[in-house]
Design a protein around this motif. Structure first.
Motif, PDB file in Angstrom:
ATOM      1  N   PHE A  16      11.341  41.076 -60.569  1.00  0.00           N
ATOM      2  CA  PHE A  16      12.676  40.564 -60.902  1.00  0.00           C
ATOM      3  C   PHE A  16      13.381  41.478 -61.902  1.00  0.00           C
ATOM      4  O   PHE A  16      14.562  41.795 -61.745  1.00  0.00           O
ATOM      5  N   MET A  17      12.666  41.931 -62.935  1.00  0.00           N
ATOM      6  CA  MET A  17      13.276  42.819 -63.930  1.00  0.00           C
ATOM      7  C   MET A  17      13.701  44.134 -63.290  1.00  0.00           C
ATOM      8  O   MET A  17      14.782  44.660 -63.582  1.00  0.00           O
ATOM      9  N   PHE A  18      12.881  44.668 -62.417  1.00  0.00           N
ATOM     10  CA  PHE A  18      13.200  45.926 -61.748  1.00  0.00           C
ATOM     11  C   PHE A  18      14.445  45.779 -60.875  1.00  0.00           C
ATOM     12  O   PHE A  18      15.368  46.594 -60.948  1.00  0.00           O
ATOM     13  N   VAL A  19      14.507  44.728 -60.080  1.00  0.00           N
ATOM     14  CA  VAL A  19      15.644  44.506 -59.177  1.00  0.00           C
ATOM     15  C   VAL A  19      16.923  44.261 -59.964  1.00  0.00           C
ATOM     16  O   VAL A  19      17.976  44.827 -59.653  1.00  0.00           O
ATOM     17  N   SER A  20      16.863  43.447 -61.014  1.00  0.00           N
ATOM     18  CA  SER A  20      18.076  43.145 -61.778  1.00  0.00           C
ATOM     19  C   SER A  20      18.574  44.369 -62.543  1.00  0.00           C
ATOM     20  O   SER A  20      19.785  44.575 -62.656  1.00  0.00           O
ATOM     21  N   SER A  21      17.655  45.196 -63.054  1.00  0.00           N
ATOM     22  CA  SER A  21      18.114  46.396 -63.760  1.00  0.00           C
ATOM     23  C   SER A  21      18.737  47.393 -62.793  1.00  0.00           C
ATOM     24  O   SER A  21      19.721  48.046 -63.118  1.00  0.00           O
ATOM     25  N   ARG A  22      18.216  47.510 -61.595  1.00  0.00           N
ATOM     26  CA  ARG A  22      18.807  48.410 -60.590  1.00  0.00           C
ATOM     27  C   ARG A  22      20.203  47.922 -60.202  1.00  0.00           C
ATOM     28  O   ARG A  22      21.121  48.710 -60.070  1.00  0.00           O
ATOM     29  N   ARG A  23      20.359  46.613 -60.046  1.00  0.00           N
ATOM     30  CA  ARG A  23      21.659  46.048 -59.681  1.00  0.00           C
ATOM     31  C   ARG A  23      22.679  46.297 -60.793  1.00  0.00           C
ATOM     32  O   ARG A  23      23.820  46.660 -60.534  1.00  0.00           O
ATOM     33  N   ARG A  24      22.254  46.119 -62.045  1.00  0.00           N
ATOM     34  CA  ARG A  24      23.151  46.342 -63.176  1.00  0.00           C
ATOM     35  C   ARG A  24      23.544  47.810 -63.282  1.00  0.00           C
ATOM     36  O   ARG A  24      24.711  48.132 -63.513  1.00  0.00           O
ATOM     37  N   MET A  25      22.587  48.708 -63.072  1.00  0.00           N
ATOM     38  CA  MET A  25      22.887  50.145 -63.121  1.00  0.00           C
ATOM     39  C   MET A  25      23.852  50.534 -61.998  1.00  0.00           C
ATOM     40  O   MET A  25      24.770  51.337 -62.205  1.00  0.00           O
ATOM     41  N   LYS A  26      23.677  49.966 -60.831  1.00  0.00           N
ATOM     42  CA  LYS A  26      24.562  50.255 -59.700  1.00  0.00           C
ATOM     43  C   LYS A  26      25.983  49.779 -59.996  1.00  0.00           C
ATOM     44  O   LYS A  26      26.959  50.472 -59.714  1.00  0.00           O
ATOM     45  N   LYS A  27      26.096  48.603 -60.598  1.00  0.00           N
ATOM     46  CA  LYS A  27      27.405  48.055 -60.948  1.00  0.00           C
ATOM     47  C   LYS A  27      28.088  48.919 -62.014  1.00  0.00           C
ATOM     48  O   LYS A  27      29.278  49.208 -61.916  1.00  0.00           O
ATOM     49  N   GLN A  28      27.329  49.352 -63.028  1.00  0.00           N
ATOM     50  CA  GLN A  28      27.903  50.203 -64.072  1.00  0.00           C
ATOM     51  C   GLN A  28      28.365  51.536 -63.504  1.00  0.00           C
ATOM     52  O   GLN A  28      29.414  52.051 -63.884  1.00  0.00           O
ATOM     53  N   ALA A  37      29.391  52.114 -60.441  1.00  0.00           N
ATOM     54  CA  ALA A  37      30.613  51.872 -59.671  1.00  0.00           C
ATOM     55  C   ALA A  37      31.818  51.718 -60.602  1.00  0.00           C
ATOM     56  O   ALA A  37      32.906  52.227 -60.306  1.00  0.00           O
ATOM     57  N   GLU A  38      31.640  51.041 -61.736  1.00  0.00           N
ATOM     58  CA  GLU A  38      32.736  50.890 -62.702  1.00  0.00           C
ATOM     59  C   GLU A  38      33.131  52.231 -63.301  1.00  0.00           C
ATOM     60  O   GLU A  38      34.320  52.514 -63.491  1.00  0.00           O
ATOM     61  N   GLN A  39      32.143  53.090 -63.602  1.00  0.00           N
ATOM     62  CA  GLN A  39      32.437  54.410 -64.153  1.00  0.00           C
ATOM     63  C   GLN A  39      33.185  55.269 -63.137  1.00  0.00           C
ATOM     64  O   GLN A  39      34.124  55.985 -63.491  1.00  0.00           O
ATOM     65  N   GLU A  40      32.784  55.200 -61.871  1.00  0.00           N
ATOM     66  CA  GLU A  40      33.468  55.970 -60.835  1.00  0.00           C
ATOM     67  C   GLU A  40      34.906  55.481 -60.654  1.00  0.00           C
ATOM     68  O   GLU A  40      35.820  56.280 -60.488  1.00  0.00           O
TER      69      GLU A  40
END
Length: 146
Positions: free
Chosen positions: A16-28, A30-33
């Motif tokens: 769960f921690m691995f999946v949620s951190s990957r999702r958060r990194m992907k979202k960040q 996308a926001e930076q782009e």
């Protein structure tokens, strides 16, 4: 054997921690782009220090290159390119003078059309619908029961 459920729970938490951190990194990312695409010369921005300004020069590819931001007419400062906190769009929701004049003209045409009878207003439509409903009720009461 008593520790087996505990190991499964621990493994589940790690997944769960691995999946949620990957999702958060992907979202960040996308926001930076998105911010990098919108940060163009002429865009109004809010800087990390709370200053508002207009982008004069910004290189979205090379983030080590400083950005030039105009904070007042004729006053341009050099900031780190990542100091841009967010893009500010003050024109969102603001009506321009041309749009206001166009809206007044279309309102005048609408009012003239309603006065001529060529256009029905929403209140006229509601009134007609209520009248039709009353007429239907009267017809139902006047009919003999079968």
């Amino acid at each position: 054997m008593d520790s087996f459920p505990l190991l499964i729970l621990l493994a589940g938490l790690l997944v769960f921690m691995f999946v949620s951190s990957r999702r958060r990194m992907k979202k960040q990312k996308a926001e930076q782009e998105k911010k990098a695409r919108e940060t163009v010369p002429g865009a109004e921005v809010l800087l990390q220090g709370g200053l508002y300004g207009t982008i004069v020069e910004y290189d979205g590819e090379d983030l080590d290159k400083p950005a030039l931001v105009e904070i007042a007419p004729g006053i341009v400062i050099k900031v780190h390119s990542q100091a841009v906190l967010r893009i500010v769009d003050p024109l969102e929701g603001v009506v321009t003078e041309d749009e206001f004049i166009e809206a007044e003209e279309s309102e005048a045409e609408y009012i003239a059309g309603v006065a001529d009878g060529a256009t029905t207003s929403i209140s006229d439509d509601k009134r007609a619908a209520r009248q039709n409903a009353v007429d239907v009720e009267r017809d139902d009461k006047d009919r003999p029961a079968v």
